[in-house]
Design an enzyme around this catalytic site. Structure first.
Site, PDB file in Angstrom:
ATOM      1  N   ARG A  28      66.794 -80.415 -86.427  1.00 51.64           N
ATOM      2  CA  ARG A  28      68.119 -80.897 -86.002  1.00 51.64           C
ATOM      3  C   ARG A  28      69.213 -80.607 -87.029  1.00 51.64           C
ATOM      4  O   ARG A  28      70.195 -81.346 -87.101  1.00 51.64           O
ATOM      5  CB  ARG A  28      68.088 -82.396 -85.669  1.00 51.64           C
ATOM      6  CG  ARG A  28      67.145 -82.762 -84.526  1.00 51.64           C
ATOM      7  CD  ARG A  28      67.664 -82.183 -83.212  1.00 51.64           C
ATOM      8  NE  ARG A  28      66.931 -82.736 -82.076  1.00 51.64           N
ATOM      9  CZ  ARG A  28      67.379 -83.734 -81.324  1.00 51.64           C
ATOM     10  NH1 ARG A  28      68.529 -84.282 -81.575  1.00 51.64           N
ATOM     11  NH2 ARG A  28      66.669 -84.157 -80.306  1.00 51.64           N
ATOM     12  N   ARG A  41      81.625 -77.835 -80.142  1.00 51.72           N
ATOM     13  CA  ARG A  41      81.142 -78.407 -78.881  1.00 51.72           C
ATOM     14  C   ARG A  41      82.217 -79.136 -78.076  1.00 51.72           C
ATOM     15  O   ARG A  41      81.948 -79.562 -76.947  1.00 51.72           O
ATOM     16  CB  ARG A  41      80.004 -79.399 -79.188  1.00 51.72           C
ATOM     17  CG  ARG A  41      78.600 -78.784 -79.340  1.00 51.72           C
ATOM     18  CD  ARG A  41      77.983 -78.449 -77.988  1.00 51.72           C
ATOM     19  NE  ARG A  41      78.260 -79.476 -76.991  1.00 51.72           N
ATOM     20  CZ  ARG A  41      77.645 -80.658 -76.920  1.00 51.72           C
ATOM     21  NH1 ARG A  41      76.682 -80.948 -77.742  1.00 51.72           N
ATOM     22  NH2 ARG A  41      77.977 -81.539 -75.995  1.00 51.72           N
ATOM     23  N   TYR A 152      59.445 -86.978 -70.282  1.00 56.66           N
ATOM     24  CA  TYR A 152      60.799 -87.001 -69.709  1.00 56.66           C
ATOM     25  C   TYR A 152      60.752 -86.837 -68.187  1.00 56.66           C
ATOM     26  O   TYR A 152      61.490 -87.500 -67.453  1.00 56.66           O
ATOM     27  CB  TYR A 152      61.679 -85.913 -70.330  1.00 56.66           C
ATOM     28  CG  TYR A 152      62.136 -86.268 -71.729  1.00 56.66           C
ATOM     29  CD1 TYR A 152      63.054 -87.296 -71.930  1.00 56.66           C
ATOM     30  CD2 TYR A 152      61.641 -85.611 -72.842  1.00 56.66           C
ATOM     31  CE1 TYR A 152      63.468 -87.646 -73.219  1.00 56.66           C
ATOM     32  CE2 TYR A 152      62.060 -85.954 -74.126  1.00 56.66           C
ATOM     33  CZ  TYR A 152      62.974 -86.973 -74.300  1.00 56.66           C
ATOM     34  OH  TYR A 152      63.375 -87.328 -75.558  1.00 56.66           O
TER      35      TYR A 152
HETATM   36  O1  CP3 Z   1      67.018 -78.679 -84.481  1.00 52.41           O
HETATM   37  C1  CP3 Z   1      68.109 -78.160 -84.203  1.00 52.41           C
HETATM   38  O2  CP3 Z   1      69.116 -78.226 -84.947  1.00 52.41           O
HETATM   39  C2  CP3 Z   1      68.195 -77.306 -82.961  1.00 52.41           C
HETATM   40  C3  CP3 Z   1      68.590 -77.972 -81.827  1.00 52.41           C
HETATM   41  C4  CP3 Z   1      67.732 -78.992 -81.097  1.00 52.41           C
HETATM   42  C5  CP3 Z   1      68.313 -79.868 -80.184  1.00 52.41           C
HETATM   43  N1  CP3 Z   1      67.333 -80.548 -79.557  1.00 52.41           N
HETATM   44  C6  CP3 Z   1      69.773 -79.976 -79.937  1.00 52.41           C
HETATM   45  C7  CP3 Z   1      70.294 -81.236 -79.389  1.00 52.41           C
HETATM   46  C8  CP3 Z   1      66.360 -79.208 -81.066  1.00 52.41           C
HETATM   47  C9  CP3 Z   1      65.253 -78.573 -81.880  1.00 52.41           C
HETATM   48  C10 CP3 Z   1      66.116 -80.200 -80.078  1.00 52.41           C
HETATM   49  C11 CP3 Z   1      64.776 -80.648 -79.690  1.00 52.41           C
HETATM   50  C12 CP3 Z   1      64.623 -81.879 -78.926  1.00 52.41           C
HETATM   51  N2  CP3 Z   1      65.375 -82.345 -77.878  1.00 52.41           N
HETATM   52  C13 CP3 Z   1      63.551 -82.772 -79.108  1.00 52.41           C
HETATM   53  C14 CP3 Z   1      62.455 -82.593 -80.116  1.00 52.41           C
HETATM   54  C15 CP3 Z   1      62.934 -82.901 -81.483  1.00 52.41           C
HETATM   55  C16 CP3 Z   1      62.967 -84.348 -81.817  1.00 52.41           C
HETATM   56  O3  CP3 Z   1      64.011 -84.796 -82.298  1.00 52.41           O
HETATM   57  O4  CP3 Z   1      61.931 -85.014 -81.669  1.00 52.41           O
HETATM   58  C17 CP3 Z   1      63.707 -83.818 -78.190  1.00 52.41           C
HETATM   59  C18 CP3 Z   1      62.797 -85.019 -78.049  1.00 52.41           C
HETATM   60  C19 CP3 Z   1      64.860 -83.525 -77.400  1.00 52.41           C
HETATM   61  C20 CP3 Z   1      65.417 -84.321 -76.289  1.00 52.41           C
HETATM   62  C21 CP3 Z   1      66.810 -84.740 -76.643  1.00 52.41           C
HETATM   63  N3  CP3 Z   1      67.928 -83.957 -76.478  1.00 52.41           N
HETATM   64  C22 CP3 Z   1      67.206 -85.931 -77.303  1.00 52.41           C
HETATM   65  C23 CP3 Z   1      66.293 -87.080 -77.677  1.00 52.41           C
HETATM   66  C24 CP3 Z   1      68.590 -85.829 -77.529  1.00 52.41           C
HETATM   67  C25 CP3 Z   1      69.494 -86.781 -78.272  1.00 52.41           C
HETATM   68  C26 CP3 Z   1      70.178 -87.748 -77.395  1.00 52.41           C
HETATM   69  C27 CP3 Z   1      71.302 -88.417 -78.142  1.00 52.41           C
HETATM   70  O5  CP3 Z   1      72.456 -88.043 -77.907  1.00 52.41           O
HETATM   71  O6  CP3 Z   1      71.003 -89.290 -78.995  1.00 52.41           O
HETATM   72  C28 CP3 Z   1      69.017 -84.599 -76.999  1.00 52.41           C
HETATM   73  C29 CP3 Z   1      70.386 -84.041 -77.059  1.00 52.41           C
HETATM   74  C30 CP3 Z   1      70.604 -83.032 -78.110  1.00 52.41           C
HETATM   75  N4  CP3 Z   1      69.778 -81.973 -78.363  1.00 52.41           N
HETATM   76  C31 CP3 Z   1      71.704 -82.968 -78.995  1.00 52.41           C
HETATM   77  C32 CP3 Z   1      71.529 -81.837 -79.786  1.00 52.41           C
HETATM   78  C33 CP3 Z   1      72.432 -81.297 -80.852  1.00 52.41           C
HETATM   79  C34 CP3 Z   1      72.863 -83.937 -79.015  1.00 52.41           C
HETATM   80  C35 CP3 Z   1      73.831 -83.462 -77.977  1.00 52.41           C
HETATM   81  C36 CP3 Z   1      75.209 -83.823 -78.326  1.00 52.41           C
HETATM   82  O7  CP3 Z   1      75.765 -83.221 -79.258  1.00 52.41           O
HETATM   83  O8  CP3 Z   1      75.745 -84.674 -77.605  1.00 52.41           O
END
Ligand code: CP3
Length: 345
Positions: A28, A41, A152
């Site tokens: 992340r 974004r 999910y």
């Molecule tokens: O690692 C990185 O920097 C690359 C980008 C990345 C994202 N999601 C971008 C993202 C990666 C590797 C993920 C993987 C991901 N997504 C996982 C596995 C990693 C982990 O943390 O366990 C999971 C479980 C997800 C599902 C998901 N998508 C979640 C839990 C969330 C967060 C929700 C929140 O807003 O709290 C997302 C959204 C997400 N994915 C964001 C980003 C940058 C936030 C979106 C935003 O900017 O609003």
């Protein structure tokens, strides 16, 4: 000597070869902790941003420019391949992925068709653009593992207890196995697209698998994750396997076919190495919350991680889970330079 991509500290550590310094990247790292990310974004929905190669390239490169990390992680999300095959889902800010109609019956399975490269042309294009811009810095591609994706899909969104998921796993093992098998094929296809477009390594995120007991993991989940690792093995890129709360599962995560096992902060890396067994590199494992402490405390905790990893042939420094959104980006930059300095050989 000029460092080539194949010779980069990150890829050398994945192969358990000697390194000039311990490589560092952060799960992340491309995301909300960076003001330049929030600006890029602005006004673009998360899933839409994943389909725009220009934005994906910019966001993937941001942490590399800022922190001097040893690898980039491709900006996308684990639900992108599901969206690409037509599953009605969205990523809600502050919540996570939400699925309009959860998958719970045999009839629902029909909605999980195979993923074709043509479903994700923007991935091929963006990985090409990113790797061209990165030069000798490796790109980590990734996908969600079958169990975490299933959670999910079956729950319909984020879940603390995974109750519907486990009800299906225990209550209808045949349907469960078929669901995970389809997800394994989708995941393997998604990783293959990224590898063929130029990703140097791939990470399988089984973020929520720590909810399972080892016997259930082995019987009901490992076959699908192993299928994913087997499907991409012939490409020869390092395969990283990561989950949270997996202390009791570390040996099995390696057995599933990983070259590198990601460890959360609950198990010190020397103990993790014993549990994983020989022949695998380890990735981790600073508690992401430590970054909210003063600099000296961050360095003391990072030192503990390095000490625990000191005797290991392959260590990639990372956090034990993703960067928390409110993290001070400067604390990350300082941490990278601290690890590089402390481990310079
Ligand atoms: O690692 C990185 O920097 C690359 C980008 C990345 C994202 N999601 C971008 C993202 C990666 C590797 C993920 C993987 C991901 N997504 C996982 C596995 C990693 C982990 O943390 O366990 C999971 C479980 C997800 C599902 C998901 N998508 C979640 C839990 C969330 C967060 C929700 C929140 O807003 O709290 C997302 C959204 C997400 N994915 C964001 C980003 C940058 C936030 C979106 C935003 O900017 O609003």
């Amino acid at each position: 000597m000029r460092v080539t991509l194949a010779d980069s500290p990150f890829l050398r550590a994945c192969r358990r070869e000697p390194v000039p310094h311990t490589p560092v990247w952060f799960m992340r790292q491309a995301g909300r902790s960076l003001p330049e990310y929030r600006k890029a974004r602005e006004g673009v929905a998360m899933l839409d941003s994943c389909m725009r190669p220009d934005l994906v390239t910019e966001i993937t490169l941001q942490p590399v420019r800022r922190h001097d990390v040893d690898a980039a992680v491709y900006f996308s999300d684990i639900v992108v391949p599901l969206k690409a095959i037509g599953i009605d889902l969205d990523i809600r800010p502050g919540v996570g992925p939400v699925v309009a109609e959860p998958i719970r019956s045999r009839a629902d399975l029909d909605r999980l068709r195979p993923l074709e490269p043509d479903d994700v042309p923007y991935i091929t294009e963006a990985v090409g653009m990113v790797t061209a811009a990165l030069g000798d810095t490796p790109l980590v591609g990734f996908a969600g593992a079958p169990f975490t994706l299933a959670s999910y899909l079956v729950e319909g969104g984020p879940s603390r207890n995974h109750e519907h998921t486990k009800a299906l796993m225990y209550g209808d093992p045949g349907l469960w196995a078929e669901l995970l098998d389809r997800l394994a094929d989708i995941t393997a296809a998604f990783l293959t697209v990224q590898i063929e477009a130029g990703a140097s390594a791939v990470q399988l995120f089984d973020s929520w698998v720590g909810a399972l007991a080892p016997a259930d993991y082995r019987a009901s989940v490992m076959p699908a994750s192993r299928k994913v690792f087997d499907a991409v093995a012939h490409h020869g890129v390092p395969r990283i396997h990561f989950g949270v709360g997996t202390g009791e599962l570390l040996g099995l995560l390696g057995e599933a076919g990983a070259d590198v096992v990601g460890v959360d902060w609950r198990v010190p890396l020397d103990e993790a190495a014993r549990r994983v067994g020989p022949g695998k590199a380890l990735q981790g494992n600073l508690d992401p919350a430590v970054l909210f402490a003063p600099r000296q405390a961050v360095e003391a905790q990072a030192r503990r991680v390095l000490d625990a990893a000191a005797g290991l042939p392959g260590h990639i420094f990372n956090l034990g889970h993703g960067v928390l959104p409110a993290t001070d980006p400067d604390a990350l930059t300082r941490l990278v330079s601290y690890v590089h300095e402390q481990t310079a050989r």
